[in-house]
Design a protein around this motif. Structure first.
Motif, PDB file in Angstrom:
ATOM      1  N   UNK A 107       0.828  -1.218   0.000  1.00  0.00           N
ATOM      2  CA  UNK A 107       0.000   0.000   0.000  1.00  0.00           C
ATOM      3  C   UNK A 107       0.859   1.265   0.000  1.00  0.00           C
ATOM      4  N   UNK A 108       1.991   1.240   0.745  1.00  0.00           N
ATOM      5  CA  UNK A 108       2.850   2.424   0.797  1.00  0.00           C
ATOM      6  C   UNK A 108       3.353   2.774  -0.598  1.00  0.00           C
ATOM      7  N   UNK A 109       3.825   1.762  -1.295  1.00  0.00           N
ATOM      8  CA  UNK A 109       4.375   1.967  -2.628  1.00  0.00           C
ATOM      9  C   UNK A 109       3.308   2.419  -3.612  1.00  0.00           C
ATOM     10  N   UNK A 110       2.143   1.775  -3.607  1.00  0.00           N
ATOM     11  CA  UNK A 110       1.111   2.114  -4.576  1.00  0.00           C
ATOM     12  C   UNK A 110       0.484   3.478  -4.289  1.00  0.00           C
ATOM     13  N   UNK A 111       0.426   3.869  -3.015  1.00  0.00           N
ATOM     14  CA  UNK A 111      -0.107   5.185  -2.679  1.00  0.00           C
ATOM     15  C   UNK A 111       0.822   6.297  -3.147  1.00  0.00           C
ATOM     16  N   UNK A 112       2.132   6.046  -3.064  1.00  0.00           N
ATOM     17  CA  UNK A 112       3.099   7.093  -3.406  1.00  0.00           C
ATOM     18  C   UNK A 112       3.551   7.049  -4.864  1.00  0.00           C
ATOM     19  N   UNK A 113       3.708   5.844  -5.426  1.00  0.00           N
ATOM     20  CA  UNK A 113       4.293   5.712  -6.762  1.00  0.00           C
ATOM     21  C   UNK A 113       3.446   4.868  -7.707  1.00  0.00           C
ATOM     22  N   UNK A 114       2.171   4.670  -7.365  1.00  0.00           N
ATOM     23  CA  UNK A 114       1.306   3.838  -8.183  1.00  0.00           C
ATOM     24  C   UNK A 114       1.187   4.315  -9.621  1.00  0.00           C
TER      25      UNK A 114
END
Length: 434
Positions: A107-114
């Protein structure tokens, strides 16, 4: 001859990764029948080869070299469950560059760099699915993309963090203090040693950024989610809310009116008869309101080895089905609507206010005049003795008001000598999500 098996490279063998292996190994017949192809774990990236594990793995699967997965032409799909931003981002982009499909629970990755990851996937004709990044085993992302594809979502509201819901549930049911329940949650493993991401609303904010981007078809950045956590919620707030007919929950809210959107995470009072009020413990639930379908609710476990792993394998099955049909990379729709964020004067809600005031004649009249001057009227008022009767505590629930008006009122309160402290201010959601 067409390949009869899809090879998977698994990045990470922690709690979720272990669950993924268990499901793939234990459900081979079901997976074969659903997809028409075998699903085989080919390589697993770990940090420590010698670490004791709760599952049996073939030693040839295990490696500490990511390139053995990302560059291996035999691997078709990369499943990323290591979490964090780096090196997960670099691994996923490298996998896509090599034409591999990606399933992630990050979720952290997709929220920031999705947006960047999905753009790369489109360029390479690859699938990227991330159902497990929000609400564990609840299939909410697929519902937003597929189930609501012919509808127009106007509102999403939900409990998307199990740790904070556990803490608030215990505080509500036992009348306990925040600090003692947090300590208990840490001892039980529901809260991390450093619980900041959960209790300050950051984890929920990341999930709401993902939900609102998919639900509204517009790219919502994490920085655009107004987030406030539960660390300032007291047992007194909860008790007064209960007296007025409300339950306190950390709610994510994404609302669209006239193509303008607002997204927030904050402690919220909801009526005790609302379905979300009975979502307790570590469970998650998301309310979705569509113009055509009306209200729907998705409920289930928000975390854990097998619920989250189930969502990961479900995405993997979708990748394999797409591969069988030759349609990988065609199902994703990047955000295409212009993003218009609401200004504070258009963010409308009821509010719960708790004030400590001088116990003098005329104080309530001064307070109501300030509210009236800001065009805010009151729905409920309680007054209680405070500090041994030397002061008074005034608890109010307003009618619907603009956030800008409320901020103006709180600023005025702080300058008023008879108001000693604004103890609490929470959003109040009505009995429905219209």
């Amino acid at each position: 001859m067409e390949k009869q098996t899809v090879n998977v490279g698994l990045l990470g063998l922690g709690t979720v990764g272990t669950g993924v292996v268990r499901i793939i190994q234990g459900h081979q017949e079901d997976l074969q029948k659903q997809t028409g192809l075998g699903i085989n774990i080919h390589k697993i990236l770990v940090q420590d080869k010698d670490k004791p594990r709760s599952i049996d793995t073939v030693s040839e699967w295990i490696t500490t070299d990511a390139n053995e997965l990302l560059s291996d032409p035999l691997i078709d799909v990369i499943v990323e469950v290591i979490g964090g931003i780096s090196p997960a981002k670099e691994y996923i982009l490298q996998a896509l560059e090599h034409g591999k499909h990606v399933v992630t629970a990050n979720k952290d990755l997709m929220a920031l760099h999705g947006a960047e990851i999905l753009q790369k996937a489109q360029e390479r004709g690859c699938d990227v699915f991330y159902e497990a990044s929000v609400a564990g085993g609840i299939p909410i992302l697929r519902a937003l993309v597929e189930g609501f594809s012919s509808d127009r979502i106007t509102k999403m509201m939900g409990i998307v963090n199990g740790t904070t819901n556990y803490i608030l549930t215990k505080m509500t049911q036992e009348g306990a203090d925040y600090a003692e329940v947090l300590k208990e949650a840490q001892e039980l493993g529901y809260a991390e040693a450093d619980p900041t991401s959960d209790v300050e609303g950051l984890d929920a904010a990341r999930k709401m950024a993902i939900l609102s981007t998919l639900g509204f078809r517009a790219s919502v950045d994490l920085a655009e989610v107004d987030a406030k956590g539960i660390s300032s919620v007291t047992k007194e707030d909860i008790a007064y809310g209960k007296k007025l007919g409300y339950v306190v929950k950390l709610l994510g809210l994404a609302r669209r009116d006239d193509d303008e959107i607002e997204v927030s995470v904050q402690p919220t009072m909801i009526p005790k008869e609302h379905p979300l009020a009975s979502v307790n413990g570590v469970f998650n639930a998301v309310y979705v309101h569509g113009e055509a379908v009306g209200e729907t609710m998705f409920y289930g476990p928000g975390a854990g080895e097998l619920p989250t792993a189930t969502a990961v394998v479900s995405d993997l099955v979708t990748v394999v089905k797409n591969k069988k049909l030759g349609v990988n990379g065609r199902g994703m729709v990047a955000p295409y609507k212009e993003k218009k964020l609401k200004t504070d004067d258009k963010k409308l809600s009821k509010y719960f206010l708790r004030l400590i005031v001088a116990d003098e004649r005329g104080v309530l009249a001064q307070i109501t005049k300030i509210l009236a001057d800001a065009d805010i009227s009151l729905e409920q008022v309680l007054q209680q003795p405070y500090n041994g009767g030397k002061q008074a505590e005034i608890i109010m629930v307003t009618h619907v008001a603009a956030k800008s008006s409320l901020d103006q009122v709180i600023g005025t309160f702080s300058d008023l000598s008879v108001i000693k402290e604004v103890k609490s201010c929470y959003r109040v959601e009505g009995g429905s999500v219209e």
